[in-house]
Scaffold this motif. Sequence first.
Motif, PDB file in Angstrom:
ATOM      1  N   VAL A  95      11.508   7.280 -45.067  1.00 28.42           N
ATOM      2  CA  VAL A  95      10.207   7.199 -44.393  1.00 28.42           C
ATOM      3  C   VAL A  95       9.097   7.735 -45.302  1.00 28.42           C
ATOM      4  N   TYR A  96       7.959   7.045 -45.320  1.00 27.15           N
ATOM      5  CA  TYR A  96       6.811   7.558 -46.091  1.00 27.15           C
ATOM      6  C   TYR A  96       5.502   7.338 -45.320  1.00 27.15           C
ATOM      7  N   PRO A  97       4.485   8.186 -45.606  1.00 26.25           N
ATOM      8  CA  PRO A  97       3.204   8.045 -44.917  1.00 26.25           C
ATOM      9  C   PRO A  97       2.325   7.007 -45.602  1.00 26.25           C
ATOM     10  N   CYS A  98       1.482   6.364 -44.825  1.00 25.82           N
ATOM     11  CA  CYS A  98       0.619   5.318 -45.376  1.00 25.82           C
ATOM     12  C   CYS A  98      -0.735   5.363 -44.671  1.00 25.82           C
ATOM     13  N   GLY A  99      -1.787   5.440 -45.462  1.00 25.12           N
ATOM     14  CA  GLY A  99      -3.136   5.507 -44.877  1.00 25.12           C
ATOM     15  C   GLY A  99      -3.922   4.224 -45.100  1.00 25.12           C
ATOM     16  N   CYS A 100      -3.237   3.158 -45.532  1.00 25.53           N
ATOM     17  CA  CYS A 100      -3.947   1.913 -45.852  1.00 25.53           C
ATOM     18  C   CYS A 100      -4.532   1.271 -44.596  1.00 25.53           C
ATOM     19  N   LYS A 101      -5.759   0.828 -44.721  1.00 27.29           N
ATOM     20  CA  LYS A 101      -6.390   0.059 -43.648  1.00 27.29           C
ATOM     21  C   LYS A 101      -6.098  -1.416 -43.897  1.00 27.29           C
ATOM     22  N   ARG A 102      -6.366  -2.230 -42.874  1.00 28.77           N
ATOM     23  CA  ARG A 102      -6.087  -3.662 -42.988  1.00 28.77           C
ATOM     24  C   ARG A 102      -6.727  -4.269 -44.253  1.00 28.77           C
ATOM     25  N   ALA A 103      -7.997  -3.869 -44.514  1.00 28.96           N
ATOM     26  CA  ALA A 103      -8.702  -4.443 -45.674  1.00 28.96           C
ATOM     27  C   ALA A 103      -8.020  -4.011 -46.979  1.00 28.96           C
ATOM     28  N   ASP A 104      -7.546  -2.745 -47.032  1.00 29.58           N
ATOM     29  CA  ASP A 104      -6.847  -2.265 -48.256  1.00 29.58           C
ATOM     30  C   ASP A 104      -5.600  -3.125 -48.493  1.00 29.58           C
ATOM     31  N   ILE A 105      -4.902  -3.421 -47.411  1.00 27.70           N
ATOM     32  CA  ILE A 105      -3.640  -4.176 -47.533  1.00 27.70           C
ATOM     33  C   ILE A 105      -3.943  -5.590 -48.030  1.00 27.70           C
TER      34      ILE A 105
END
Length: 281
Positions: A95-105
């Motif tokens: 498991v890892y944390p992710c702060g990406c927003k839709r636009a970043d993805i």
Amino acid sequence: MTFTARFAPSPTGPLHLGHAYSALLAYDLAQAAGGEFLLRIEDIDQSRSRPQWETQIYDDLHWLGLRWPQPVMRQSDRLGQYRQALEALIDLGLVYPCGCKRADIETAAGAPQEGMPQFGPDGRIYPGTCRKRPLSDAGSQDVLRLDMNKAIIASELRTFCETGEAFAGAHPLDANTLLDAVGDIILVRRNMGSSYHLSVVVDDADQNITHVVRGQDLFDATQIHVLLQGLLELPTPVYHHHRLIRDTTGKRLAKRDDARAISLYRQQGASPAEIRAMVGL
Ligand code: GLU
């Protein structure tokens, strides 16, 4: 053989003909097998769930002639169980944390490779930007993701040790589909404490569901669920993916397609038998 089926709607809109088909099919199969039919309210997304829709679900299903034992399981009551399952996946280092927003993805995904799917069961396939972030770095604005590559290796190892095959069983996993067409799925969404995939696997196991009757649209999601069951050492039910109910133009029905809402047919004087006939039962 015991037979326990379920219908697990989310109270985020009216039930339509597609739901009626799924619920009636699961119910009929359970009846035919002398088994049990359970109802579960999938209200893990509290920002979209509404009590009025939950009430409408009970009302529509009763009207259709369905009966189920009480109490009804509700996901919003079960955050502790989901947390335990998450901890097990964390212990496996998946498991890892992710702060990406839709636009970043979207930006990070870049131009699609020819022939490769861009969207999976959770929307755009995650390009893995945050994969190296340690869990200790997780903040309140992060989601938690499953490292799919590591998860497949862990699952292959476990199954191989137990059975001598990499992906054994009635629902063998397809590693390429999981990597290319599914990717690093979200296990815990922001402000939710869980996600659909994690919750559904824990709930089906806790309700001893032996047969899952669901639409063809969840076919790839089922791969995720079988993978999670392996990792969490939970039993895998038998899955039946049924055809999707379509409108007159051939488009499959969505929840927001209120024109096909069961409540609307009821208001117009349709009978439960007519609803059965409309969905081909
Ligand atoms: N809550 C999901 C839905 O309404 C449940 C589907 C399933 O897991 O079978 O689509």
